[in-house]
Design an enzyme around this catalytic site. Structure first.
Site, PDB file in Angstrom:
ATOM      1  N   GLY A   1       8.187  10.770 -56.385  1.00  0.00           N
ATOM      2  CA  GLY A   1       9.350  10.430 -57.038  1.00  0.00           C
ATOM      3  C   GLY A   1       9.329   9.713 -58.229  1.00  0.00           C
ATOM      4  O   GLY A   1       9.935  10.091 -59.219  1.00  0.00           O
TER       5      GLY A   1
ATOM      6  N   GLU B   1       1.695  15.137 -46.844  1.00  0.00           N
ATOM      7  CA  GLU B   1       2.826  16.208 -46.830  1.00  0.00           C
ATOM      8  C   GLU B   1       2.081  17.543 -47.075  1.00  0.00           C
ATOM      9  O   GLU B   1       2.558  18.545 -46.389  1.00  0.00           O
ATOM     10  CB  GLU B   1       3.953  15.763 -47.675  1.00  0.00           C
ATOM     11  CG  GLU B   1       4.962  14.606 -47.389  1.00  0.00           C
ATOM     12  CD  GLU B   1       5.766  14.503 -48.640  1.00  0.00           C
ATOM     13  OE1 GLU B   1       6.676  13.648 -48.466  1.00  0.00           O
ATOM     14  OE2 GLU B   1       6.079  15.514 -49.469  1.00  0.00           O
TER      15      GLU B   1
ATOM     16  N   THR C   1       8.895  12.544 -61.023  1.00  0.00           N
ATOM     17  CA  THR C   1       9.881  13.707 -61.225  1.00  0.00           C
ATOM     18  C   THR C   1      11.258  13.249 -60.631  1.00  0.00           C
ATOM     19  O   THR C   1      12.211  14.316 -60.939  1.00  0.00           O
ATOM     20  CB  THR C   1       9.306  14.961 -60.635  1.00  0.00           C
ATOM     21  OG1 THR C   1       9.244  14.931 -59.448  1.00  0.00           O
ATOM     22  CG2 THR C   1       7.970  15.220 -61.272  1.00  0.00           C
TER      23      THR C   1
END
Length: 132
Positions: A10, A77, A13
Site C-alpha cells: 500500500g 500473500e 502504490t
C-alpha cells in the site's frame, strides 16, 4: 467470488498505480479485491486473505521496488497465490513497478535479502509449531 485479487504494498502504490489499475478493472466490469475496506476489522486477516485468494479467478501481483518484498504480509500473500496457482492453475499477472524482473526471478538485490529473511521466518515458525 472475485475475478481479480490484487496483491500490493500500500505505501508504495496505493495512491498511484494501484488505484488507477483498480479503477480500470472495475470500470471494465471485473470484480476486483484489494485489501482496503474489503476485510472487516476484527476478522482474522490472514485467513480472510487466504479465502479471497482461493476464491478469486486470478491475481495481479504488483511488485514494487521499495517495500513489497520487505512486507511479511505481501510475501505471505505471494506464497498463498503461488500455492493456488500450483493447485488450481490460478492465473497470475506480475507487474514490475520500478523493479527489474531479473531481481525478482534470480532473487538479487533487495529481493534476495527479503526472500531469505522471509524463508528464515517461515522455518522458525515451523520449528515453533513442532515444539507445541
Amino acid at each position: 467470488m472475485y475475478d481479480v485479487f490484487m496483491s500490493f504494498r500500500g505505501e508504495d502504490t496505493r495512491k498511484t498505480f494501484t488505484d488507477q489499475l483498480y479503477k480500470a478493472l472495475v470500470d471494465e466490469g471485473y470484480r476486483t479485491f484489494r485489501n482496503d475496506n474489503e476485510i472487516e476489522r476484527g476478522e482474522n486477516i490472514k485467513s480472510e486473505l487466504d479465502k479471497e485468494i482461493h476464491s478469486s479467478k486470478s491475481s495481479i501481483i504488483i511488485l514494487s521496488k521499495k517495500n513489497y518484498a520487505t512486507s511479511s504480509w505481501c510475501l505471505d500473500e505471494l506464497v498463498m497465490i503461488l500455492e493456488n496457482k500450483r493447485r488450481r492453475g490460478h492465473a497470475i499477472l506480475p507487474v514490475f513497478y520500478y523493479v527489474d524482473p531479473l531481481d525478482v526471478g534470480k532473487q538479487m538485490g533487495s529481493f534476495a535479502t527479503a526472500f531469505a529473511t522471509h524463508e528464515q521466518r517461515i522455518m522458525e515458525q515451523s520449528d515453533e509449531d513442532k515444539e507445541e
